[in-house]
Design an enzyme around this catalytic site. Structure first.
Site, short mmCIF file in Angstrom:
data_model
loop_
_atom_site.label_atom_id
_atom_site.label_comp_id
_atom_site.label_asym_id
_atom_site.label_seq_id
_atom_site.Cartn_x
_atom_site.Cartn_y
_atom_site.Cartn_z
N CYS A 102 -5.43 -1.77 1.79
CA CYS A 102 -5.94 -0.43 1.46
C CYS A 102 -7.48 -0.42 1.49
O CYS A 102 -8.06 -0.60 2.54
CB CYS A 102 -5.38 0.03 0.12
SG CYS A 102 -5.62 1.78 -0.21
N GLU B 169 1.65 -5.68 -2.37
CA GLU B 169 1.54 -6.34 -3.69
C GLU B 169 2.20 -5.51 -4.78
O GLU B 169 2.40 -6.01 -5.89
CB GLU B 169 0.07 -6.64 -4.01
CG GLU B 169 -0.75 -5.49 -4.59
CD GLU B 169 -1.20 -4.46 -3.56
OE1 GLU B 169 -0.60 -4.39 -2.47
OE2 GLU B 169 -2.14 -3.70 -3.85
N HIS C 109 0.78 -1.02 0.42
CA HIS C 109 0.57 -1.99 -0.65
C HIS C 109 1.74 -2.95 -0.85
O HIS C 109 2.57 -2.72 -1.73
CB HIS C 109 0.31 -1.26 -1.96
CG HIS C 109 -1.03 -0.59 -2.00
ND1 HIS C 109 -2.14 -1.18 -2.55
CD2 HIS C 109 -1.43 0.61 -1.53
CE1 HIS C 109 -3.18 -0.36 -2.43
NE2 HIS C 109 -2.78 0.72 -1.81
#
Lengths: 83, 265
Positions: B115, B226, B224
């Site tokens: 990002c 994560e 994302h």
């Protein structure tokens, strides 16, 4: 004290969503003659003393290396600001 | 409740007391950079830990990588997106070291930008192109399907080529742009690593969600992974009850990839 102005615009081929939003807003305040809006950035660099060629060159360097991203933006103007 | 979870072998969320999947992976140290305005550094560190590695916090103002084996540039709004998203962070002291190590002729440092981290990597010119505002002008947050187009990079080697994963996407300046020549080169050299499937959420050229550099050690992506590393807490597109609880960890492969690759190397 003097100032140098740097103007940066998105490249013509890059879509400008903010400019489009502004263009859509203009008729709402009764202005319908503007067919397009592009939004750019203006930087004012303040210096001690007078504007010299060397300081203008440094302002151009700042414009190329930090103030603009050459992938999406053009530096369209670097000039001394008359007070 | 706890009993039924145990019966289905669903791990407790963030239970770091468990043995890591592979003891050798714990020796891999992955740096996670924090800038003023970074939001997702803690999640990136958790992802590394859940994948079995050892996260190492790195500070923006320190020109020192502390001998880490890889670096993650996490998401957020570094410096409030002032000037351009990622532009000021790209000039930070730690980034000069990241750029140097990523471009080393031998054993180039694996780097992942997520990002805002992807935006920072384009501003350092480790990755080509740039990100501008979403074409629909709104912030967007959704569960996004991505196709793994290239599983030869440091960060995707645990996936199958052509595999679809679902991870969260959340951004304002997510529209990937590059000139025609750059896009052609990215496609020809198989450097589009992640591609949006079903929906292009921000107007990115060629549905590009993530790309790599020539050598595949530097990867950047807008969504994302994560945030999708713990069963039951990432997007779960199928099933319910304990079946759904086991989903939502599609992003973990990004982090196991780099650990396995570094241990195997």
């Amino acid at each position: 004290m003097a100032r140098i102005v740097v103007d940066v615009m998105l490249k013509p081929e890059i879509l400008d969503p903010q400019g489009k939003a502004i263009a859509n807003e203009l008729p709402r305040i009764g202005l319908s003659n503007f067919t397009d809006v592009r939004q750019g950035k203006r930087f004012e660099l303040t210096i001690e003393g007078a504007v010299t060629e060397e300081l203008l060159a440094q302002a151009r360097q700042a414009a190329e290396e930090l103030l603009s991203n050459p992938v999406i933006e053009d530096v369209v103007n670097v000039e001394a600001l008359e007070d | 409740m706890a009993e039924s979870l145990a019966a289905h072998e669903v791990p407790l969320v963030g239970d770091f007391s468990q043995a890591t999947p592979d003891g050798a992976l714990a020796g891999v140290r992955v740096g996670v950079i924090t800038f003023p305005g970074t939001l997702d550094d803690r999640d990136a560190s958790r992802a590394i830990r859940l994948a079995g590695g050892t996260p190492v916090p790195l500070w923006h103002d320190e020109a020192n990588l502390h001998d880490v084996d890889a670096v993650i540039v996490p998401g957020g709004f570094s410096y409030g997106d002032y000037l351009r998203a990622g532009a000021i962070a790209a000039k930070a002291a730690v980034m000069s070291k990241v750029v140097e190590a990523a471009q080393a002729s031998e054993n180039p440092l694996p780097v992942l930008g997520i990002c805002n981290g992807f935006q920072i990597l384009t501003e350092t010119h480790l990755l080509p192109g740039s990100m501008i505002k979403n074409d629909h002008r709104k912030f967007i947050c959704r569960d996004q399907t991505l196709r793994i187009e290239n599983n030869q990079t440091f960060w995707t080697s645990d996936f199958e080529a052509g595999q679809d994963i679902v991870v969260p996407l959340k951004n304002q300046d997510g529209q990937y742009v590059a000139d025609a020549k750059t896009l052609e080169a990215l496609e020809a050299e198989n450097r589009v690593v992640f591609r949006y499937v079903d929906v292009n959420p921000n107007g990115s050229r060629n549905d590009i969600a993530g790309i790599s550099n020539e050598r595949g050690n530097v990867v950047g992506l807008m969504p994302h992974p994560e945030h999708a590393v713990e069963p039951g807490f990432g997007p779960s597109s199928s099933g319910f009850g304990t079946v759904a609880l086991r989903g939502g960890a599609d992003g973990l492969g990004v982090f196991t990839s780099v650990l396995n690759k570094l241990v195997g190397a």
